[in-house]
Enzyme design. Sequence first.
Site, short mmCIF file in Angstrom:
data_model
loop_
_atom_site.label_atom_id
_atom_site.label_comp_id
_atom_site.label_asym_id
_atom_site.label_seq_id
_atom_site.Cartn_x
_atom_site.Cartn_y
_atom_site.Cartn_z
CB CYS A 135 30.23 43.50 33.99
SG CYS A 135 30.46 41.70 34.76
NE ARG A 136 30.58 44.66 41.42
CZ ARG A 136 31.23 43.95 42.48
NH1 ARG A 136 32.25 44.53 43.06
NH2 ARG A 136 30.59 42.92 42.97
#
Length: 104
Positions: free
Chosen positions: A65-66
Amino acid sequence: MNLTQEDWIEQLEADSNAVILDVRTEDEYNDGIIASALNIDIYQGPAFISAIEALDKSKNYYVYCRSGARSAKACEIMNELGFENAYNLLGGILAWNGEIVAPD
């Protein structure tokens, strides 16, 4: 389950049964991805669960993800759903030193 970027890449490159899974939002995904990543947004709740359940459990999933928090949660969910091999990229795409490409 949690792998450093170096371990994640090393394991991914040696894995002929690998699927890269991006669990960010569509907007984040459109900003750039790790090549050939499949996008399933973890914020979609039940739709996320349904999409994950439709995946092939015999594959090995490399999840990011981020920053690594949502992907860690996604790996937990995948384990609960019977996936044996879900690997979280520690630090997420923010810490990624590899190539980032535009989605297809």
